[in-house]
Design an enzyme around this catalytic site. Structure first.
Site, PDB file in Angstrom:
ATOM      1  N   GLU A 176       0.856  -1.194   0.000  1.00 41.04           N
ATOM      2  CA  GLU A 176       0.000   0.000   0.000  1.00 41.04           C
ATOM      3  C   GLU A 176       0.887   1.239   0.000  1.00 41.04           C
ATOM      4  O   GLU A 176       1.760   1.373   0.851  1.00 41.04           O
ATOM      5  CB  GLU A 176      -0.917  -0.026   1.229  1.00 41.04           C
ATOM      6  CG  GLU A 176      -1.651   1.270   1.517  1.00 41.04           C
ATOM      7  CD  GLU A 176      -2.503   1.797   0.362  1.00 41.04           C
ATOM      8  OE1 GLU A 176      -3.265   1.017  -0.231  1.00 41.04           O
ATOM      9  OE2 GLU A 176      -2.382   3.006   0.044  1.00 41.04           O
ATOM     10  N   GLN A 177       0.613   2.135  -0.927  1.00 43.86           N
ATOM     11  CA  GLN A 177       1.460   3.323  -1.041  1.00 43.86           C
ATOM     12  C   GLN A 177       1.322   4.266   0.170  1.00 43.86           C
ATOM     13  O   GLN A 177       2.276   4.927   0.545  1.00 43.86           O
ATOM     14  CB  GLN A 177       1.151   4.084  -2.330  1.00 43.86           C
ATOM     15  CG  GLN A 177      -0.238   4.688  -2.381  1.00 43.86           C
ATOM     16  CD  GLN A 177      -0.557   5.375  -3.710  1.00 43.86           C
ATOM     17  OE1 GLN A 177       0.228   5.311  -4.657  1.00 43.86           O
ATOM     18  NE2 GLN A 177      -1.688   6.012  -3.798  1.00 43.86           N
ATOM     19  N   ARG A 206     -16.331   4.037   5.594  1.00 44.02           N
ATOM     20  CA  ARG A 206     -15.295   3.296   4.865  1.00 44.02           C
ATOM     21  C   ARG A 206     -14.149   2.904   5.804  1.00 44.02           C
ATOM     22  O   ARG A 206     -13.615   1.802   5.725  1.00 44.02           O
ATOM     23  CB  ARG A 206     -14.769   4.166   3.711  1.00 44.02           C
ATOM     24  CG  ARG A 206     -13.801   3.463   2.784  1.00 44.02           C
ATOM     25  CD  ARG A 206     -13.449   4.405   1.630  1.00 44.02           C
ATOM     26  NE  ARG A 206     -12.555   3.780   0.669  1.00 44.02           N
ATOM     27  CZ  ARG A 206     -11.236   3.836   0.734  1.00 44.02           C
ATOM     28  NH1 ARG A 206     -10.653   4.485   1.727  1.00 44.02           N
ATOM     29  NH2 ARG A 206     -10.494   3.249  -0.182  1.00 44.02           N
ATOM     30  N   TYR A 231     -27.387   9.688   5.018  1.00 50.90           N
ATOM     31  CA  TYR A 231     -27.832   8.659   5.965  1.00 50.90           C
ATOM     32  C   TYR A 231     -26.966   8.744   7.219  1.00 50.90           C
ATOM     33  O   TYR A 231     -25.817   9.208   7.159  1.00 50.90           O
ATOM     34  CB  TYR A 231     -27.755   7.252   5.348  1.00 50.90           C
ATOM     35  CG  TYR A 231     -26.477   6.913   4.600  1.00 50.90           C
ATOM     36  CD1 TYR A 231     -25.325   6.509   5.259  1.00 50.90           C
ATOM     37  CD2 TYR A 231     -26.437   6.988   3.214  1.00 50.90           C
ATOM     38  CE1 TYR A 231     -24.169   6.182   4.566  1.00 50.90           C
ATOM     39  CE2 TYR A 231     -25.284   6.660   2.504  1.00 50.90           C
ATOM     40  CZ  TYR A 231     -24.158   6.259   3.179  1.00 50.90           C
ATOM     41  OH  TYR A 231     -23.010   5.946   2.482  1.00 50.90           O
ATOM     42  N   ASP A 263     -11.803  -0.916  -8.622  1.00 47.39           N
ATOM     43  CA  ASP A 263     -11.795   0.290  -9.467  1.00 47.39           C
ATOM     44  C   ASP A 263     -10.708   0.239 -10.533  1.00 47.39           C
ATOM     45  O   ASP A 263     -10.837   0.873 -11.579  1.00 47.39           O
ATOM     46  CB  ASP A 263     -11.584   1.545  -8.598  1.00 47.39           C
ATOM     47  CG  ASP A 263     -12.875   2.045  -7.971  1.00 47.39           C
ATOM     48  OD1 ASP A 263     -13.919   1.381  -8.127  1.00 47.39           O
ATOM     49  OD2 ASP A 263     -12.841   3.113  -7.321  1.00 47.39           O
TER      50      ASP A 263
HETATM   51  C1  LIG Z   1     -19.036   9.653  -3.826  1.00 44.09           C
HETATM   52  C2  LIG Z   1     -18.805   8.190  -3.806  1.00 44.09           C
HETATM   53  C3  LIG Z   1     -19.685   7.363  -3.110  1.00 44.09           C
HETATM   54  C4  LIG Z   1     -19.496   5.974  -3.123  1.00 44.09           C
HETATM   55  N1  LIG Z   1     -20.378   5.196  -2.469  1.00 44.09           N
HETATM   56  C5  LIG Z   1     -20.270   3.850  -2.538  1.00 44.09           C
HETATM   57  C6  LIG Z   1     -21.185   3.008  -1.869  1.00 44.09           C
HETATM   58  O1  LIG Z   1     -22.097   3.476  -1.188  1.00 44.09           O
HETATM   59  N2  LIG Z   1     -21.045   1.651  -1.986  1.00 44.09           N
HETATM   60  C7  LIG Z   1     -20.034   1.101  -2.725  1.00 44.09           C
HETATM   61  O2  LIG Z   1     -19.962  -0.137  -2.824  1.00 44.09           O
HETATM   62  N3  LIG Z   1     -19.111   1.894  -3.346  1.00 44.09           N
HETATM   63  C8  LIG Z   1     -19.210   3.239  -3.270  1.00 44.09           C
HETATM   64  N4  LIG Z   1     -18.282   4.025  -3.864  1.00 44.09           N
HETATM   65  C9  LIG Z   1     -17.190   3.426  -4.639  1.00 44.09           C
HETATM   66  C10 LIG Z   1     -16.068   2.921  -3.753  1.00 44.09           C
HETATM   67  O3  LIG Z   1     -15.623   3.906  -2.865  1.00 44.09           O
HETATM   68  C11 LIG Z   1     -14.908   2.456  -4.635  1.00 44.09           C
HETATM   69  O4  LIG Z   1     -15.401   1.806  -5.777  1.00 44.09           O
HETATM   70  C12 LIG Z   1     -14.046   1.484  -3.864  1.00 44.09           C
HETATM   71  O5  LIG Z   1     -13.484   2.118  -2.731  1.00 44.09           O
HETATM   72  C13 LIG Z   1     -12.947   0.921  -4.765  1.00 44.09           C
HETATM   73  O6  LIG Z   1     -12.094   0.115  -4.003  1.00 44.09           O
HETATM   74  P1  LIG Z   1     -10.675  -0.335  -4.581  1.00 44.09           P
HETATM   75  O7  LIG Z   1     -10.062  -1.131  -3.499  1.00 44.09           O
HETATM   76  O8  LIG Z   1     -10.841  -0.918  -5.928  1.00 44.09           O
HETATM   77  O9  LIG Z   1      -9.894   1.020  -4.820  1.00 44.09           O
HETATM   78  P2  LIG Z   1      -9.398   2.110  -3.762  1.00 44.09           P
HETATM   79  O10 LIG Z   1     -10.323   2.203  -2.615  1.00 44.09           O
HETATM   80  O11 LIG Z   1      -9.135   3.338  -4.551  1.00 44.09           O
HETATM   81  O12 LIG Z   1      -8.039   1.508  -3.215  1.00 44.09           O
HETATM   82  C14 LIG Z   1      -6.866   1.504  -3.979  1.00 44.09           C
HETATM   83  C15 LIG Z   1      -5.696   1.505  -3.021  1.00 44.09           C
HETATM   84  O13 LIG Z   1      -4.505   1.333  -3.772  1.00 44.09           O
HETATM   85  C16 LIG Z   1      -3.519   2.208  -3.279  1.00 44.09           C
HETATM   86  N5  LIG Z   1      -2.572   2.401  -4.389  1.00 44.09           N
HETATM   87  C17 LIG Z   1      -2.753   3.100  -5.526  1.00 44.09           C
HETATM   88  N6  LIG Z   1      -1.696   2.979  -6.324  1.00 44.09           N
HETATM   89  C18 LIG Z   1      -0.809   2.191  -5.676  1.00 44.09           C
HETATM   90  C19 LIG Z   1       0.476   1.672  -6.007  1.00 44.09           C
HETATM   91  N7  LIG Z   1       1.064   1.963  -7.184  1.00 44.09           N
HETATM   92  N8  LIG Z   1       1.119   0.895  -5.111  1.00 44.09           N
HETATM   93  C20 LIG Z   1       0.534   0.569  -3.910  1.00 44.09           C
HETATM   94  N9  LIG Z   1      -0.689   1.048  -3.553  1.00 44.09           N
HETATM   95  C21 LIG Z   1      -1.356   1.819  -4.435  1.00 44.09           C
HETATM   96  C22 LIG Z   1      -4.295   3.452  -2.861  1.00 44.09           C
HETATM   97  O14 LIG Z   1      -3.569   4.234  -1.935  1.00 44.09           O
HETATM   98  C23 LIG Z   1      -5.535   2.825  -2.261  1.00 44.09           C
HETATM   99  O15 LIG Z   1      -5.387   2.554  -0.889  1.00 44.09           O
HETATM  100  C24 LIG Z   1     -18.407   5.425  -3.838  1.00 44.09           C
HETATM  101  C25 LIG Z   1     -17.496   6.254  -4.490  1.00 44.09           C
HETATM  102  C26 LIG Z   1     -17.684   7.619  -4.469  1.00 44.09           C
HETATM  103  C27 LIG Z   1     -16.728   8.499  -5.180  1.00 44.09           C
END
Ligand SMILES: Cc1cc2nc3c(=O)[nH]c(=O)nc-3n(C[C@H](O)[C@H](O)[C@H](O)COP(=O)(O)OP(=O)(O)OC[C@H]3O[C@@H](n4cnc5c(N)ncnc54)[C@H](O)[C@@H]3O)c2cc1C
Length: 412
Positions: A33-34, A106, A224, A305
């Site tokens: 994790e960065q 979160r 909420y 994502d």
């Molecule tokens: C306004 C809003 C509301 C939302 N509401 C909801 C909801 O109600 N329900 C729901 O299911 N989703 C919701 N989401 C979506 C949700 O927040 C994201 O889809 C989800 O957090 C994605 O998770 P992830 O682990 O794929 O990515 P992220 O949470 O972005 O995690 C990626 C991680 O990788 C790390 N990283 C990045 N690059 C590197 C690298 N090169 N080396 C090491 N580490 C790295 C980052 O620091 C981060 O910790 C919402 C999003 C938004 C914007």
């Protein structure tokens, strides 16, 4: 037998869940994790049954439930006067789909995942470690990791890019596999503004255990209560102003409340009062991508994502990342049998998840258009909602909330 070793870039909701899913299949995990600390970033998340069922199966829910809230209903409201258009009985979720609908911060979900992770000896989490590159060969994957000025290399059997919407792993993987002109079509038409309003600054109406969704012209508002009703999570989505920088990092932007208020001048007083009570706004540009042509190449695969960024209008980004993780654990269950290899297992993972995640991406985008209608189209939408049957409308989300594809014994 040698224990397989997965390298995971990113310890967001997706990366942490993937670590748990692979660890329970006997894999050793190195999670990079960065961020130097996993801090209280973000705000509320709605966790629909398709995600909460998987978290329950992983043993995460007992670490989360004391901090999570079960909403009784989802109330859709008209912006100009707050009139209720329809009330969907979310308390029925567990009865309909076998797992609860939850509202959680979160950071609380992240903490619950970390507490569960700590029970696994075969997972190591390295903070302050940025995955800066990788090479995938026939026998394994080598990654380069930066800790400040220091660079190290690590080797594993596969690399999972769970590194979020601006994924480095995706950038390199797609570059290496094929040119991708359509990634250039990434759109940033809207910005989400997020805040946590302390309970003492919110009306009692705002603290009731329900999700509220207000629909207005070119904007919508979701709120909420969270954390036993001590705060109200507020998300306001408006059109992006030209100055918004779509490259800013997750959660990084600080919003000017006066700018936000301009988009809500015609809204009912309770909505404006809630917005005015927010101590600080964080802005987050909503990036909208078409599905990427592939999520994997060789021993490298994308998740969450990084694989399928989506606008949050169905509240499914984290839920879909959790579904990805469950499927990844399922296809990489040890030992791989017959002619199966890690490479073919990753292709199976993509096959099993791609159509569903793409469908959710598209449905989220459609929802955006519906939420932000104005004029006669908004009137027609509101009329349809007012005359719809709440139970049937909620049941219409069965395709989304029903957990699919995973063996039941992984979900108990
Ligand atoms: C306004 C809003 C509301 C939302 N509401 C909801 C909801 O109600 N329900 C729901 O299911 N989703 C919701 N989401 C979506 C949700 O927040 C994201 O889809 C989800 O957090 C994605 O998770 P992830 O682990 O794929 O990515 P992220 O949470 O972005 O995690 C990626 C991680 O990788 C790390 N990283 C990045 N690059 C590197 C690298 N090169 N080396 C090491 N580490 C790295 C980052 O620091 C981060 O910790 C919402 C999003 C938004 C914007």
């Amino acid at each position: 037998m040698r224990q397989s070793h997965a390298l995971i870039a990113g310890a967001g909701i997706g990366g942490l869940t993937a670590a748990l899913c692979l660890a329970r299949q006997g894999w050793r995990i190195s999670l990079f994790e960065q961020a130097p600390v996993l801090e209280e970033v973000g705000a509320g998340l709605q966790l629909s049954p398709n995600a909460s069922a998987i978290l329950r199966g992983l043993g995460v829910l007992p670490h989360l439930e004391h901090a999570a809230l079960r909403p009784q209903e989802l109330v859709l409201r008209r912006a100009r006067d707050g009139a209720s258009l329809i009330r969907l009985p979310l308390h029925e979720a567990e009865h309909l789909w076998g797992a609860p609908y939850l509202l959680a911060h979160r950071a609380d979900l992240q903490r619950a995942l970390l507490e569960t992770l700590a029970l696994h000896e075969n997972i190591s989490l390295r903070l302050g470690s940025t995955v800066a590159g990788f090479a995938s060969g026939a026998d394994g994957v080598r990654i380069v990791v930066k800790h400040g000025q220091i660079k190290s290399t690590f080797e594993g059997d596969c690399l999972i890019g769970a590194d979020g919407v601006h994924s480095l792993v995706r950038g390199r993987l797609l570059e290496a596999s094929q040119p991708l002109p359509q990634t250039k079509r990434e759109l940033c038409k809207r910005t989400a503004w997020r805040a946590l309003v302390p309970a003492e600054l919110a009306s009692t109406e705002m603290l009731k255990p329900r999700t509220n969704l207000w629909l207005g012209p070119d904007a919508h508002l979701v709120h909420y209560p969270l954390r036993q009703g001590t705060v109200v999570n507020v998300v306001a989505v408006i059109k992006t102003r030209p100055s918004t920088d779509s490259t800013q990092t997750f959660w990084a932007g600080i919003g000017d409340p006066a700018e936000l208020a301009q988009s809500f001048t015609t809204w009912a007083e309770p909505a404006r009062a809630l917005l005015a009570a927010a101590p600080q706004w964080r802005t987050h540009p909503l990036l909208d991508y078409p599905p990427f042509p592939t999520w994997c190449a060789g021993r490298v695969a994308l998740l969450g994502d990084a694989a399928h960024p989506m606008v949050p209008f169905l509240a499914q980004g984290a839920a879909q990342a959790i579904e990805d993780a469950a499927m990844l654990g399922h296809v990489l269950a040890e030992p791989l049998t017959g002619t199966q290899t890690i490479e073919t297992a990753l292709v199976t993972y993509q096959k099993q998840r791609y159509a569903r995640a793409s469908k959710v991406q598209a449905a989220s985008r459609r929802q955006a258009t519906i939420y932000h209608l104005k004029g006669p189209a908004a009137l027609a939408r509101d009329t349809v909602l007012r005359f719809s049957n709440p139970e049937r409308t909620l049941a219409g989300y069965g395709w989304l909330y029903q957990v699919q594809n995973y063996p039941q014994d992984e979900l108990t």
